[in-house]
Design an enzyme around this catalytic site. Structure first.
Site, short mmCIF file in Angstrom:
data_model
loop_
_atom_site.label_atom_id
_atom_site.label_comp_id
_atom_site.label_asym_id
_atom_site.label_seq_id
_atom_site.Cartn_x
_atom_site.Cartn_y
_atom_site.Cartn_z
N CYS A 1 -1.70 -1.16 7.41
CA CYS A 1 -0.97 0.11 7.31
C CYS A 1 -1.04 0.88 8.63
CB CYS A 1 -1.50 0.95 6.15
SG CYS A 1 -1.04 0.28 4.53
N GLU B 1 0.85 3.90 1.89
CA GLU B 1 1.36 4.31 3.21
C GLU B 1 2.61 3.52 3.58
OE1 GLU B 1 -3.23 4.02 3.76
OE2 GLU B 1 -1.70 3.17 2.46
N HIS C 1 0.83 -1.21 0.00
CA HIS C 1 0.00 0.00 0.00
C HIS C 1 0.86 1.26 0.00
CE1 HIS C 1 -3.86 -2.08 1.68
NE2 HIS C 1 -3.50 -2.54 0.50
N CYS D 1 -5.78 1.04 5.94
CA CYS D 1 -6.25 -0.27 6.39
C CYS D 1 -5.57 -0.62 7.71
CB CYS D 1 -5.94 -1.34 5.33
SG CYS D 1 -4.17 -1.77 5.23
#
Length: 158
Positions: free
Chosen positions: A105, A79, A77, A102
């Site tokens: 993360c 992040e 992801h 999420c």
């Protein structure tokens, strides 16, 4: 007299996060992130994509099916990529991101020392993953707020 129509820090950093998302090869979801220091300096950026060395052309991009045949087994992801792209201390920083983080993360954000999240969309707010993220952020003292769009359009010719 100085120019009056310059963009705000929030517009600038969210713009960088959204521009970073344009690098994603994911056909469904493009998320970018921008990590910023206490004194408003960009420290790192990231977007969702394949791990280094896993070529985008052989990457699985499907959303449904056997887990190993979907993107969820492989994608990093935005992040996480922004955190991993930085080689220093992120204690007390903030992260601008297109989509609320999420739970995976969220753990990386907390562990890295990031203290504030500014997000654009929270379209998965009703999922257990995002509920877990918010519970962890609330418990661990990480603040979050939704970016308030100015609906300003900025065009850049490349």
């Amino acid at each position: 007299m100085k120019r009056e129509d310059y963009i705000s820090w929030d517009e600038y950093f969210m713009g960088v996060a959204l521009l970073s998302a344009k690098r994603s090869k994911d056909p469904n979801t493009q998320v970018g992130a921008c990590i910023v220091s206490k004194d408003n300096r960009i420290l790192s950026m990231g977007y969702n994509g394949a791990p280094r060395g896993l070529h985008d052309d052989i990457m699985k991009w499907d959303r449904e099916g056997n887990f190993l045949d979907t993107k969820y087994a492989y994608v990093c992801h935005g992040e996480l990529n922004a955190i991993l792209n930085y080689r220093g201390n992120l204690e007390g920083t903030k992260i601008y991101v297109g989509l609320f983080p999420c739970n995976e993360c969220a753990k990386a954000i907390i562990q890295s020392g990031i203290k504030e999240i500014i997000y654009k969309d929270d379209k998965y707010a009703d999922t257990d993953g995002v509920k877990a993220s918010k519970m962890m952020f609330d418990t661990c003292g990480v603040s979050y707020r939704q970016y308030i769009s100015t609906e300003r359009k900025i065009e850049i010719e490349l």
